[in-house]
Write a protein that holds these residues in place. Structure first.
Motif, PDB file in Angstrom:
ATOM      1  N   UNK A  45       0.842  -1.189   0.000  1.00 43.90           N
ATOM      2  CA  UNK A  45       0.000   0.000   0.000  1.00 43.90           C
ATOM      3  C   UNK A  45       0.884   1.248   0.000  1.00 43.90           C
ATOM      4  N   UNK A  46       0.563   2.191  -0.867  1.00 40.46           N
ATOM      5  CA  UNK A  46       1.304   3.441  -0.976  1.00 40.46           C
ATOM      6  C   UNK A  46       0.342   4.596  -0.739  1.00 40.46           C
ATOM      7  N   UNK A  47       0.693   5.470   0.219  1.00 40.15           N
ATOM      8  CA  UNK A  47      -0.098   6.659   0.528  1.00 40.15           C
ATOM      9  C   UNK A  47       0.651   7.886   0.038  1.00 40.15           C
ATOM     10  N   UNK A  48      -0.062   8.840  -0.577  1.00 38.14           N
ATOM     11  CA  UNK A  48       0.533  10.113  -0.992  1.00 38.14           C
ATOM     12  C   UNK A  48      -0.230  11.233  -0.304  1.00 38.14           C
ATOM     13  N   UNK A  49       0.500  12.218   0.215  1.00 37.83           N
ATOM     14  CA  UNK A  49      -0.108  13.363   0.898  1.00 37.83           C
ATOM     15  C   UNK A  49      -0.369  14.469  -0.115  1.00 37.83           C
ATOM     16  N   UNK A 130     -12.713  10.990  18.200  1.00 37.60           N
ATOM     17  CA  UNK A 130     -12.088  12.313  18.053  1.00 37.60           C
ATOM     18  C   UNK A 130     -10.892  12.339  17.110  1.00 37.60           C
ATOM     19  N   UNK A 131     -10.571  11.218  16.506  1.00 36.18           N
ATOM     20  CA  UNK A 131      -9.491  11.156  15.530  1.00 36.18           C
ATOM     21  C   UNK A 131      -9.672   9.880  14.736  1.00 36.18           C
ATOM     22  N   UNK A 132      -8.972   9.777  13.633  1.00 38.46           N
ATOM     23  CA  UNK A 132      -9.134   8.556  12.867  1.00 38.46           C
ATOM     24  C   UNK A 132      -8.383   8.565  11.562  1.00 38.46           C
ATOM     25  N   UNK A 133      -8.434   7.432  10.910  1.00 39.44           N
ATOM     26  CA  UNK A 133      -7.715   7.211   9.674  1.00 39.44           C
ATOM     27  C   UNK A 133      -8.536   6.243   8.844  1.00 39.44           C
ATOM     28  N   UNK A 134      -8.896   6.668   7.636  1.00 38.54           N
ATOM     29  CA  UNK A 134      -9.703   5.822   6.772  1.00 38.54           C
ATOM     30  C   UNK A 134      -9.367   6.024   5.311  1.00 38.54           C
ATOM     31  N   UNK A 135      -9.886   5.143   4.479  1.00 36.39           N
ATOM     32  CA  UNK A 135      -9.625   5.200   3.045  1.00 36.39           C
ATOM     33  C   UNK A 135     -10.801   4.582   2.304  1.00 36.39           C
ATOM     34  N   UNK A 136     -10.982   5.006   1.068  1.00 35.69           N
ATOM     35  CA  UNK A 136     -12.025   4.445   0.223  1.00 35.69           C
ATOM     36  C   UNK A 136     -11.524   4.422  -1.219  1.00 35.69           C
ATOM     37  N   UNK A 137     -11.766   3.306  -1.903  1.00 36.79           N
ATOM     38  CA  UNK A 137     -11.279   3.198  -3.273  1.00 36.79           C
ATOM     39  C   UNK A 137     -12.069   2.199  -4.085  1.00 36.79           C
ATOM     40  N   UNK A 145      -7.569   1.529  -5.784  1.00 39.58           N
ATOM     41  CA  UNK A 145      -7.064   2.896  -5.906  1.00 39.58           C
ATOM     42  C   UNK A 145      -8.127   3.840  -5.381  1.00 39.58           C
ATOM     43  N   UNK A 146      -7.706   4.818  -4.556  1.00 41.92           N
ATOM     44  CA  UNK A 146      -8.686   5.755  -4.016  1.00 41.92           C
ATOM     45  C   UNK A 146      -8.061   6.858  -3.197  1.00 41.92           C
ATOM     46  N   UNK A 147      -8.825   7.336  -2.205  1.00 40.18           N
ATOM     47  CA  UNK A 147      -8.428   8.457  -1.356  1.00 40.18           C
ATOM     48  C   UNK A 147      -8.414   8.045   0.102  1.00 40.18           C
ATOM     49  N   UNK A 160      -5.150  12.515   0.954  1.00 38.06           N
ATOM     50  CA  UNK A 160      -4.356  12.183  -0.223  1.00 38.06           C
ATOM     51  C   UNK A 160      -4.920  10.992  -0.953  1.00 38.06           C
ATOM     52  N   UNK A 161      -4.082  10.412  -1.773  1.00 37.92           N
ATOM     53  CA  UNK A 161      -4.464   9.247  -2.574  1.00 37.92           C
ATOM     54  C   UNK A 161      -3.685   8.026  -2.114  1.00 37.92           C
ATOM     55  N   UNK A 162      -4.229   6.863  -2.431  1.00 34.07           N
ATOM     56  CA  UNK A 162      -3.516   5.628  -2.109  1.00 34.07           C
ATOM     57  C   UNK A 162      -3.711   4.619  -3.225  1.00 34.07           C
TER      58      UNK A 162
END
Length: 169
Positions: A45-49, A130-137, A145-147, A160-162
């Motif tokens: 998995x690759x994350x881009x800011x 109160x905080x978190x980290x998620x992705x959808x693609x 592929x998504x954000x 960003x994108x992943x």
């Protein structure tokens, strides 16, 4: 003369049908996923800011570093709690954010996974308010592929994108 015209029309139809079949076929090296296809496996998995909330601003955004962080995500069998999947993720977010992702600990855990057809949504920090980290693609064969975004009590703070690529099942 009429035979030549009919033969030309027939040949044109055959060529057109072949072209349509090729256009609708899955891409080389990848198969079209079934809506219920398993996500279980090891993924790179690759994350881009792309953007971050501007310091001192509640609504302003600024361009991110466009740097990338690469790691591994392992999704195993489903757990007993609804849409959760047992997982482990190993990614260092320091190159992107200058720190690790808030509320995220890269220990074996459950990841919330929701799927609607080819669209997959991950909640890497399920159960936090109160905080978190998620992705959808969008899933295409063994690629997704998504954000992604990092949220806080004031809303998103980084996005960003992943790209995810399955390396094994």
């Amino acid at each position: 003369m009429i035979r030549l015209t009919i033969a030309s029309i027939a040949a044109s139809i055959v060529i057109a049908l072949a072209a349509c079949r090729t256009a609708l076929a899955p891409a080389a090296g990848g198969e079209q996923p079934s809506p219920n296809g398993s996500l279980v496996g090891n993924w790179t998995i690759t994350f881009r800011l792309d953007s971050v909330r501007a310091p001192g601003s509640r609504s302003g955004w600024q361009l991110g570093s466009l740097r990338e962080a690469q790691g591994r995500l392992r999704l195993t069998d489903s757990s007993a709690s609804g849409n959760a999947v047992r997982s482990s993720i190993d990614v260092d977010f320091t190159p992107l954010l200058g720190r690790q992702m808030s509320c995220f600990e890269p220990t074996p855990r459950s990841t919330g996974v929701e799927r609607q057809g080819d669209t997959v949504t991950f909640r890497f920090t399920p159960g936090v308010a109160d905080c978190g980290f998620g992705a959808s693609g969008v899933l295409r064969g063994d690629s997704l592929i998504g954000n992604w975004d990092e949220t806080s009590f004031i809303g998103p703070v980084a996005a960003g994108r992943f790209v995810m690529t399955r390396s094994s099942r």
